[in-house]
Design a protein around this motif. Structure first.
Motif, PDB file in Angstrom:
ATOM      1  N   LYS A 192       0.875  -1.084   0.068  1.00  0.00           N
ATOM      2  CA  LYS A 192      -0.108  -0.001  -0.044  1.00  0.00           C
ATOM      3  C   LYS A 192       0.786   1.202   0.145  1.00  0.00           C
ATOM      4  N   THR A 193       0.456   2.450  -0.519  1.00  0.00           N
ATOM      5  CA  THR A 193       1.058   3.726  -0.578  1.00  0.00           C
ATOM      6  C   THR A 193       0.198   4.678   0.107  1.00  0.00           C
ATOM      7  N   GLY A 194       0.908   5.763   0.508  1.00  0.00           N
ATOM      8  CA  GLY A 194       0.067   6.828   1.121  1.00  0.00           C
ATOM      9  C   GLY A 194      -0.519   7.751   0.381  1.00  0.00           C
ATOM     10  N   HIS A 195      -0.462   7.316  -1.128  1.00  0.00           N
ATOM     11  CA  HIS A 195      -1.295   8.364  -1.841  1.00  0.00           C
ATOM     12  C   HIS A 195      -2.152   7.715  -2.899  1.00  0.00           C
ATOM     13  N   ASP A 196      -3.010   8.432  -3.913  1.00  0.00           N
ATOM     14  CA  ASP A 196      -3.585   7.792  -4.858  1.00  0.00           C
ATOM     15  C   ASP A 196      -3.001   7.864  -6.296  1.00  0.00           C
ATOM     16  N   GLU A 226       8.591   0.637  -7.315  1.00  0.00           N
ATOM     17  CA  GLU A 226       8.406  -0.166  -5.795  1.00  0.00           C
ATOM     18  C   GLU A 226       8.046   0.808  -4.801  1.00  0.00           C
ATOM     19  N   HIS A 227       9.013   1.707  -4.567  1.00  0.00           N
ATOM     20  CA  HIS A 227       9.026   2.168  -3.174  1.00  0.00           C
ATOM     21  C   HIS A 227       8.051   3.279  -3.155  1.00  0.00           C
ATOM     22  N   TYR A 228       7.568   3.953  -4.265  1.00  0.00           N
ATOM     23  CA  TYR A 228       6.709   5.280  -4.322  1.00  0.00           C
ATOM     24  C   TYR A 228       5.338   4.860  -4.733  1.00  0.00           C
ATOM     25  N   TYR A 229       5.317   3.920  -5.741  1.00  0.00           N
ATOM     26  CA  TYR A 229       4.054   3.460  -6.225  1.00  0.00           C
ATOM     27  C   TYR A 229       3.740   2.170  -6.002  1.00  0.00           C
ATOM     28  N   GLY A 230       4.628   1.302  -5.203  1.00  0.00           N
ATOM     29  CA  GLY A 230       4.015   0.053  -4.609  1.00  0.00           C
ATOM     30  C   GLY A 230       3.881  -0.930  -5.559  1.00  0.00           C
ATOM     31  N   MET A 231       4.882  -0.902  -6.783  1.00  0.00           N
ATOM     32  CA  MET A 231       4.564  -1.995  -7.772  1.00  0.00           C
ATOM     33  C   MET A 231       6.031  -2.683  -8.075  1.00  0.00           C
ATOM     34  N   LYS A 232       5.808  -3.869  -8.291  1.00  0.00           N
ATOM     35  CA  LYS A 232       6.897  -4.722  -8.618  1.00  0.00           C
ATOM     36  C   LYS A 232       6.574  -5.846  -9.841  1.00  0.00           C
ATOM     37  N   PRO A 233       7.490  -6.167 -10.534  1.00  0.00           N
ATOM     38  CA  PRO A 233       7.051  -7.054 -11.707  1.00  0.00           C
ATOM     39  C   PRO A 233       7.061  -8.511 -11.064  1.00  0.00           C
ATOM     40  N   THR A 234       6.010  -9.187 -11.233  1.00  0.00           N
ATOM     41  CA  THR A 234       5.968 -10.538 -10.619  1.00  0.00           C
ATOM     42  C   THR A 234       6.769 -11.549 -11.427  1.00  0.00           C
ATOM     43  N   ASP A 235       7.133 -11.387 -12.690  1.00  0.00           N
ATOM     44  CA  ASP A 235       8.023 -12.000 -13.385  1.00  0.00           C
ATOM     45  C   ASP A 235       9.104 -11.403 -13.683  1.00  0.00           C
TER      46      ASP A 235
END
Length: 244
Positions: A192-196, A226-235
């Motif tokens: 989760k991130t602290g923004h939308d 990863e650290h701001y948007y909370g996203m990483k590649p699963t592959d």
């Protein structure tokens, strides 16, 4: 001209990154770039992608030496690409026989980019699946997760196999070009991130010019995802981006 690269293990993978990448000069005018994605359901697929990368490096060095002694160097970019692939084909057959490898130990996709700086023209060939972005235009090659791996065709006649390759794109006037394995399409929220704020990871990595002058541009972008948007590649993910 700057070459940016990134290689990252997918969030769903534990032991090995099954992708690999290589960038290598061929003589003074040509650049070879490639990204490989080993088949997760095959045998030790990190070996296949790494092996092909090492072979391509060897071929690039050999062709660089050849250019030193040849007076009539080719300016036909497809002829050059075909020559590299023919050498790769031969080397893979030799290694398969020497090590008595199973076909399942050789399964990896391959996106191969060859660029002639002097002529300002290039070609990209995708064997299997993956994504390319040429001067702002994104093309995704997707085969319903059933790539037609090069290793399937090592018993065939090379000339016939090459003539049947359709995932081929020519380009000129390079400004901003990327090749990436299909891991680039697997970014998912991991925390989760602290923004939308929302972001398109493909556009951010392949089109956005933030930090374009930094050698670590792609690494910076992956960390922000990863650290701001909370996203990483699963592959697993391999990217090469060339900018002018």
């Amino acid at each position: 001209m700057d070459i940016h690269t990134a290689l990252q293990i997918g969030d769903y993978h534990i032991n090995h990154c099954e992708d690999f990448l290589v960038t290598k000069k061929i003589g003074s005018d040509k650049i070879l770039c490639a990204v490989m994605d080993g088949c997760s359901t095959a045998m030790e697929s990190h070996f296949a992608s790494t092996m092909i990368g090492k072979i391509l490096r060897k071929i690039s060095v050999e062709k660089s030496y050849q250019e030193l002694y040849e007076t009539n160097n080719s300016s036909n970019i497809e002829k050059d690409l075909k020559s590299v692939l023919k050498d790769l084909f031969r080397e893979m057959i030799s290694i398969k026989n020497q090590l008595m490898l199973d076909e399942k130990e050789l399964l990896t996709t391959l996106i191969l980019l060859l660029y002639n700086k002097k002529e300002n023209e290039g070609i990209v060939l995708c064997i299997g699946d993956g994504l390319i972005c040429i001067n702002g235009k994104i093309t995704e090659f997707e085969r319903d997760n059933k790539p037609d791996y090069l290793a399937y065709h090592l018993k065939e006649d090379f000339e016939n196999w090459y003539e049947n390759q359709t995932q081929k794109v020519f380009f000129s006037h390079l400004e901003d070009i990327s090749i990436a394995t299909d891991g680039i399409s697997t970014f998912s929220p991991v925390k989760k991130t602290g923004h939308d704020e929302k972001i398109n990871p493909i556009d951010y990595l392949l089109l956005d010019k933030t930090s374009i002058n930094s050698e670590e541009m792609l690494s910076i972008k992956l960390k922000k995802l990863e650290h701001y948007y909370g996203m990483k590649p699963t592959d697993d993910l391999a990217i090469i981006r060339i900018t002018k």
